[in-house]
Design a protein around this motif. Structure first.
Motif, PDB file in Angstrom:
ATOM      1  N   ASP A   1      -9.130   7.246   2.305  1.00  0.00           N
ATOM      2  CA  ASP A   1      -8.737   6.971   3.696  1.00  0.00           C
ATOM      3  C   ASP A   1      -9.280   5.648   4.214  1.00  0.00           C
ATOM      4  O   ASP A   1      -8.687   5.041   5.097  1.00  0.00           O
ATOM      5  CB  ASP A   1      -9.196   8.111   4.613  1.00  0.00           C
ATOM      6  CG  ASP A   1      -8.322   9.343   4.463  1.00  0.00           C
ATOM      7  OD1 ASP A   1      -7.164   9.211   4.015  1.00  0.00           O
ATOM      8  OD2 ASP A   1      -8.796  10.446   4.788  1.00  0.00           O
ATOM      9  N   ASN A   2     -10.404   5.217   3.676  1.00  0.00           N
ATOM     10  CA  ASN A   2     -11.014   3.978   4.171  1.00  0.00           C
ATOM     11  C   ASN A   2     -10.705   2.777   3.285  1.00  0.00           C
ATOM     12  O   ASN A   2     -11.409   1.768   3.328  1.00  0.00           O
ATOM     13  CB  ASN A   2     -12.528   4.158   4.301  1.00  0.00           C
ATOM     14  CG  ASN A   2     -13.189   4.450   2.961  1.00  0.00           C
ATOM     15  OD1 ASN A   2     -12.520   4.718   1.963  1.00  0.00           O
ATOM     16  ND2 ASN A   2     -14.520   4.421   2.942  1.00  0.00           N
TER      17      ASN A   2
ATOM     18  N   TYR B   1       0.846  -1.187   0.000  1.00  0.00           N
ATOM     19  CA  TYR B   1       0.000   0.000   0.000  1.00  0.00           C
ATOM     20  C   TYR B   1       0.885   1.242   0.000  1.00  0.00           C
ATOM     21  O   TYR B   1       1.902   1.252   0.677  1.00  0.00           O
ATOM     22  CB  TYR B   1      -0.883  -0.021   1.262  1.00  0.00           C
ATOM     23  CG  TYR B   1      -1.898   1.076   1.296  1.00  0.00           C
ATOM     24  CD1 TYR B   1      -3.150   0.898   0.741  1.00  0.00           C
ATOM     25  CD2 TYR B   1      -1.592   2.302   1.878  1.00  0.00           C
ATOM     26  CE1 TYR B   1      -4.083   1.921   0.764  1.00  0.00           C
ATOM     27  CE2 TYR B   1      -2.519   3.324   1.893  1.00  0.00           C
ATOM     28  CZ  TYR B   1      -3.767   3.119   1.340  1.00  0.00           C
ATOM     29  OH  TYR B   1      -4.684   4.128   1.353  1.00  0.00           O
TER      30      TYR B   1
ATOM     31  N   LYS C   1      -5.377  -0.422   3.466  1.00  0.00           N
ATOM     32  CA  LYS C   1      -4.567   0.576   4.178  1.00  0.00           C
ATOM     33  C   LYS C   1      -4.159   0.035   5.557  1.00  0.00           C
ATOM     34  O   LYS C   1      -5.000  -0.291   6.388  1.00  0.00           O
ATOM     35  CB  LYS C   1      -5.362   1.861   4.341  1.00  0.00           C
ATOM     36  CG  LYS C   1      -4.597   2.956   5.044  1.00  0.00           C
ATOM     37  CD  LYS C   1      -5.442   4.213   5.152  1.00  0.00           C
ATOM     38  CE  LYS C   1      -4.733   5.291   5.921  1.00  0.00           C
ATOM     39  NZ  LYS C   1      -5.604   6.464   6.064  1.00  0.00           N
ATOM     40  N   PRO C   2      -2.854  -0.045   5.810  1.00  0.00           N
ATOM     41  CA  PRO C   2      -2.394  -0.511   7.122  1.00  0.00           C
ATOM     42  C   PRO C   2      -2.727   0.498   8.217  1.00  0.00           C
ATOM     43  O   PRO C   2      -2.818   1.696   7.969  1.00  0.00           O
ATOM     44  CB  PRO C   2      -0.868  -0.616   6.963  1.00  0.00           C
ATOM     45  CG  PRO C   2      -0.588  -0.491   5.518  1.00  0.00           C
ATOM     46  CD  PRO C   2      -1.752   0.213   4.897  1.00  0.00           C
ATOM     47  N   GLU C   3      -2.909   0.002   9.423  1.00  0.00           N
ATOM     48  CA  GLU C   3      -3.239   0.868  10.551  1.00  0.00           C
ATOM     49  C   GLU C   3      -2.188   1.940  10.795  1.00  0.00           C
ATOM     50  O   GLU C   3      -2.512   3.076  11.108  1.00  0.00           O
ATOM     51  CB  GLU C   3      -3.393   0.023  11.828  1.00  0.00           C
ATOM     52  CG  GLU C   3      -4.821  -0.087  12.277  1.00  0.00           C
ATOM     53  CD  GLU C   3      -4.918  -0.876  13.558  1.00  0.00           C
ATOM     54  OE1 GLU C   3      -4.396  -0.420  14.588  1.00  0.00           O
ATOM     55  OE2 GLU C   3      -5.541  -1.941  13.513  1.00  0.00           O
ATOM     56  N   ASN C   4      -0.928   1.606  10.653  1.00  0.00           N
ATOM     57  CA  ASN C   4       0.165   2.532  10.968  1.00  0.00           C
ATOM     58  C   ASN C   4       0.672   3.281   9.731  1.00  0.00           C
ATOM     59  O   ASN C   4       1.769   3.828   9.751  1.00  0.00           O
ATOM     60  CB  ASN C   4       1.314   1.775  11.626  1.00  0.00           C
ATOM     61  CG  ASN C   4       1.890   0.705  10.699  1.00  0.00           C
ATOM     62  OD1 ASN C   4       1.292   0.344   9.686  1.00  0.00           O
ATOM     63  ND2 ASN C   4       3.054   0.177  11.056  1.00  0.00           N
ATOM     64  N   TYR C   5      -0.114   3.315   8.651  1.00  0.00           N
ATOM     65  CA  TYR C   5       0.335   3.935   7.400  1.00  0.00           C
ATOM     66  C   TYR C   5       0.590   5.424   7.577  1.00  0.00           C
ATOM     67  O   TYR C   5      -0.214   6.146   8.166  1.00  0.00           O
ATOM     68  CB  TYR C   5      -0.702   3.714   6.299  1.00  0.00           C
ATOM     69  CG  TYR C   5      -0.335   4.403   5.014  1.00  0.00           C
ATOM     70  CD1 TYR C   5       0.728   3.945   4.229  1.00  0.00           C
ATOM     71  CD2 TYR C   5      -1.013   5.535   4.590  1.00  0.00           C
ATOM     72  CE1 TYR C   5       1.082   4.578   3.069  1.00  0.00           C
ATOM     73  CE2 TYR C   5      -0.667   6.176   3.409  1.00  0.00           C
ATOM     74  CZ  TYR C   5       0.380   5.689   2.655  1.00  0.00           C
ATOM     75  OH  TYR C   5       0.746   6.325   1.498  1.00  0.00           O
ATOM     76  N   GLN C   6       1.729   5.873   7.077  1.00  0.00           N
ATOM     77  CA  GLN C   6       2.066   7.297   7.040  1.00  0.00           C
ATOM     78  C   GLN C   6       2.234   7.697   5.580  1.00  0.00           C
ATOM     79  O   GLN C   6       3.112   7.166   4.896  1.00  0.00           O
ATOM     80  CB  GLN C   6       3.354   7.591   7.794  1.00  0.00           C
ATOM     81  CG  GLN C   6       3.220   7.382   9.275  1.00  0.00           C
ATOM     82  CD  GLN C   6       4.482   7.795   9.998  1.00  0.00           C
ATOM     83  OE1 GLN C   6       5.516   8.074   9.407  1.00  0.00           O
ATOM     84  NE2 GLN C   6       4.406   7.849  11.310  1.00  0.00           N
TER      85      GLN C   6
END
Length: 154
Positions: free
Chosen positions: A141-142, A30, A146-151
């Motif tokens: 965004d949803n 991602y 998408k990983p939880e910790n994605y920056q």
């Protein structure tokens, strides 16, 4: 030891195989979600070796390629990258295209992305370009991948 090396045109040829593998590894995740093939990736990267104005910044950890960033005159890029600028009336010869910036996850957050941009900007200025551009992959965004910790990169 981690070091960044800049390569111009044909200087990148010895690293095409490693860079192709890096693209396939990083782009699998991602936000890219892209499955590339080795032959395609190598062909894509060869374009950077055919121009005296193309640029690569490659990050090595000892001899291992762990990151890279590419750039070339927009006029030499694929039509899908050029067309929006043609449609808006830009002169393609005035624009330098910043391609991908790739880093394996364990090398992120150490300022290498900033160094990539600085190196590409310096190269573009040295070549006389006044404009630079790049593309980004944006997902909602949803997005389910998408990983939880994605920056995000920006």
């Amino acid at each position: 030891m981690v070091k960044l090396k800049t390569l111009i045109g044909q200087d990148a040829e010895p690293f095409i195989h490693d860079l192709a593998h890096l693209r396939m590894t990083v782009f699998r995740d991602y936000p890219y979600l892209y499955e590339g093939g080795l032959a395609y990736e190598q062909d894509y990267l060869i374009a950077f070796t055919s121009s005296e104005r193309s640029f690569m910044a490659v990050v090595f950890d000892d001899e291992r390629v762990v990151g890279a960033s590419t750039a070339m005159p927009l006029i030499q890029e694929h039509t899908e990258f050029k067309q929006p600028f043609i449609d808006k009336g830009y002169t393609l010869q005035d624009i330098f295209y910043f391609g991908e910036s790739l880093l394996l996850p364990e090398y992120r957050g150490q300022g290498l992305g900033v160094k990539f941009f600085e190196a590409r900007e310096d190269h573009a200025r040295e070549q006389g370009y006044k404009l630079a551009t790049f593309c980004a992959v944006e997902r909602p965004d949803n997005h389910p991948a998408k990983p939880e910790n994605y920056q995000p990169l920006h």
